[in-house]
Design a protein around this motif. Structure first.
Motif, mmCIF file in Angstrom:
data_model
loop_
_atom_site.group_PDB
_atom_site.id
_atom_site.type_symbol
_atom_site.label_atom_id
_atom_site.label_comp_id
_atom_site.label_asym_id
_atom_site.label_seq_id
_atom_site.Cartn_x
_atom_site.Cartn_y
_atom_site.Cartn_z
ATOM 1 N N GLN A 42 0.810 -1.221 0.000
ATOM 2 C CA GLN A 42 0.000 0.000 0.000
ATOM 3 C C GLN A 42 0.842 1.269 0.000
ATOM 4 O O GLN A 42 0.520 2.236 -0.679
ATOM 5 C CB GLN A 42 -0.933 0.002 1.211
ATOM 6 C CG GLN A 42 -1.999 -1.083 1.160
ATOM 7 C CD GLN A 42 -2.902 -1.033 2.375
ATOM 8 O OE1 GLN A 42 -2.495 -0.602 3.453
ATOM 9 N NE2 GLN A 42 -4.127 -1.483 2.216
ATOM 10 N N ALA A 43 1.898 1.270 0.770
ATOM 11 C CA ALA A 43 2.722 2.481 0.860
ATOM 12 C C ALA A 43 4.110 2.102 1.336
ATOM 13 O O ALA A 43 4.271 1.192 2.138
ATOM 14 C CB ALA A 43 2.092 3.496 1.807
ATOM 15 N N HIS A 47 6.883 6.274 -1.507
ATOM 16 C CA HIS A 47 5.797 7.246 -1.401
ATOM 17 C C HIS A 47 6.180 8.369 -0.438
ATOM 18 O O HIS A 47 5.847 9.541 -0.671
ATOM 19 C CB HIS A 47 4.524 6.549 -0.920
ATOM 20 C CG HIS A 47 4.075 5.445 -1.818
ATOM 21 N ND1 HIS A 47 4.586 4.160 -1.720
ATOM 22 C CD2 HIS A 47 3.171 5.421 -2.832
ATOM 23 C CE1 HIS A 47 4.005 3.398 -2.627
ATOM 24 N NE2 HIS A 47 3.147 4.127 -3.318
ATOM 25 N N ASN A 242 1.777 3.421 7.787
ATOM 26 C CA ASN A 242 1.831 3.955 6.420
ATOM 27 C C ASN A 242 1.203 5.338 6.326
ATOM 28 O O ASN A 242 0.567 5.686 5.334
ATOM 29 C CB ASN A 242 1.161 2.985 5.435
ATOM 30 C CG ASN A 242 1.758 1.601 5.524
ATOM 31 O OD1 ASN A 242 2.975 1.447 5.485
ATOM 32 N ND2 ASN A 242 0.908 0.592 5.671
ATOM 33 N N ALA A 268 -0.280 6.041 0.727
ATOM 34 C CA ALA A 268 -0.749 5.268 -0.428
ATOM 35 C C ALA A 268 -1.391 6.149 -1.490
ATOM 36 O O ALA A 268 -1.536 5.733 -2.652
ATOM 37 C CB ALA A 268 -1.735 4.198 0.022
#
Length: 496
Positions: A42-43, A47, A242, A268
């Motif tokens: 997701q992240a 990122h 995250n 994300a």
């Protein structure tokens, strides 16, 4: 004379401009932590790099503080003890990183090595090492960093339980409040305009430190559902994994913060930075073939969610304990629930890979065979049951035992009956007991184990628990994980 007046006017104008800038300096702090899995679906750090690049392109000062908690267990960390995390952070260039409790997962010597690999300071303010008569080698008590006209002092503390949790027998934890005040005084003397604290546990004295102006801001990782109190906006909690925090504020000449605003960024939602993505891919590809090695199928569904591991019997934990018992030839075996870290559900028929096992058992724990009396075993399991209150990782799973306990009873008196291989435990009898190196060295508060005799057993190449479990799955091709009532909470199931 005209020349002198012109110079004086210019100096006055420049001084007024500088004073105005100093009178109200705008700045940004970006905070992130707990990112042990570099290639999270997701992240990831890629990122986070995008977020940093966006803000570093602005004219105002930007500080990047990393709250730690990432050198600790992960599939890659199993092999390099977190060196890949430092490598990636060197690219992101934090102003400082706080040491959190999970950063001790591979023990103090490895943490010292990571500190020397880092191109940025690793900060921990309340740790004392008698060997150096100072901090752990490589760590710094506090640091003063500067962006633009603002000098930022950074302090970080950990909770006392880190010594027991990670068997740091040599190291000592200084009282957090005392350590913070000492480092704050030093940083102010060095000219700090703003002091920031990063911490991992509840500090009841923190609001008073803020009220007294000892520090201006505090950051904490917080995933237990607490809410940010409106009356304490200077205590900033990272609410979920995250996630990054972006703090914008102004600092006046009396070190007072104004216009303090905190924005929570879901990483994300950001694009991945290509350079850091390539760096992460390079680290991941080093181990990709090994991690994808198929081992065998699970005939039934099972889970390693924390809520299903740290307060009740668990099928995967039973398999690990049973395998450990057979491997060592012990009469019984036990493991701590905190050694299992995958936090996921596995449907029936799942093909388990070596990567799955390393994600579940990321610590390089080797088996240890001990001689324990029956009374020792009772004491050990009683201590494990004290972890029920807050789902701590020292709740134990075992093989060769049947334990009846009452979770509603006071801590320290929860065991109602303990059977070893179907027979009541005999207090004075000596048993051969298998466990993990971490527990045998006194980790998670099992100090008693570090004082007991060890026995030799055949363990070629000093194999660790992840390798042993992987080999067992591969040999069986298909495993059927079961719960059989070896851990029974009588407050829910009735008397034995």
């Amino acid at each position: 004379m005209k020349v002198f007046l012109r110079i004086a006017m210019c100096a006055l104008l420049f001084g007024n401009t500088l004073f105005a800038s100093r009178a109200e300096s705008e700045f940004t702090i970006i905070y992130a932590a707990e990112m042990a899995e570099v290639n999270h679906p997701q992240a990831s750090f890629a990122h986070l790099a995008t977020l940093l690049n966006q803000h570093r392109s602005d004219d105002q000062p930007v500080f990047f503080l990393f709250g730690g908690g990432s050198i600790g267990p992960s599939p890659l960390g199993f092999f390099d003890h977190g060196a890949h995390i430092i490598d990636i952070l060197n690219t992101l260039n934090p102003d400082a990183m706080a040491i959190s409790h999970r950063d001790f997962a591979y023990f103090s010597e490895e943490l010292s090595q990571r500190a020397y690999e880092a191109a940025f300071p690793l900060v921990l303010s309340n740790l004392y090492d008698p060997m150096t008569e100072s901090n752990l080698d490589g760590l710094t008590n506090s640091i003063l960093v500067q962006q633009g006209a603002i000098k930022l002092g950074v302090i970080a503390v950990v909770a006392p339980y880190v010594v027991q949790q990670y068997a740091l027998e040599r190291l000592q934890i200084i009282a957090a409040e005392q350590a913070i005040k000492v480092q704050a005084q030093r940083l102010r003397a060095q000219g700090a305009d703003l002091l920031v604290l990063m911490h991992t546990a509840e500090l009841e004295f923190l609001p008073q430190l803020l009220a007294d102006g000892i520090i201006e801001l505090a950051f904490r990782n917080n995933y237990d559902g607490q809410q940010l109190l409106p009356e304490q906006p200077n205590i900033i909690l990272q609410q979920q994994l995250n996630q990054a925090l972006v703090i914008n504020a102004k600092l006046d000449k009396s070190h007072q913060l104004t216009n303090l605003k905190t924005r929570y960024v879901d990483l994300a939602t950001l694009p991945a930075d290509p350079q850091v993505s390539a760096q992460i891919a390079e680290h991941s590809q080093r181990l990709q073939l090994l991690l994808q090695e198929p081992l065998g199928h699970s005939a039934v569904s099972f889970t390693t969610l924390r809520s299903e591991l740290r307060n009740r019997e668990n099928a995967f934990a039973n398999f690990i304990a049973d395998t450990l018992q057979r491997y060592t030839g012990a009469e019984l075996a036990f493991i701590n629930s905190g050694s299992i870290r995958g936090v996921r559900d596995y449907p029936a028929g799942t093909l388990l890979t070596r990567g799955d096992i390393l994600a579940e058992l990321p610590f390089r724990n080797t088996p240890v065979l001990l001689e324990l009396s029956g009374q020792d075993i009772i004491s050990v399991f009683e201590h494990g049951l004290s972890g029920l209150d807050n789902q701590r990782g020292f709740f134990l799973h075992g093989a060769g035992i049947t334990l009846y306990f009452d979770s509603s009873a006071p801590s320290g008196s929860r065991i109602k009956q303990l059977l070893i291989n179907g027979e009541p435990v005999v207090n004075s009898k000596i048993y051969k007991v298998a466990t993990l190196q971490y527990l045998a060295e006194g980790g998670d508060g099992f100090d008693l184990l570090s004082r007991r005799s060890r026995l030799d057993f055949f363990n070629p190449d000093d194999r660790n628990i992840a390798d042993i479990i992987a080999a067992a799955i591969k040999k069986q091709h298909s495993i059927e994980l079961v719960t059989d009532g070896r851990l029974r909470d009588i407050s829910q199931q009735g008397q034995p």
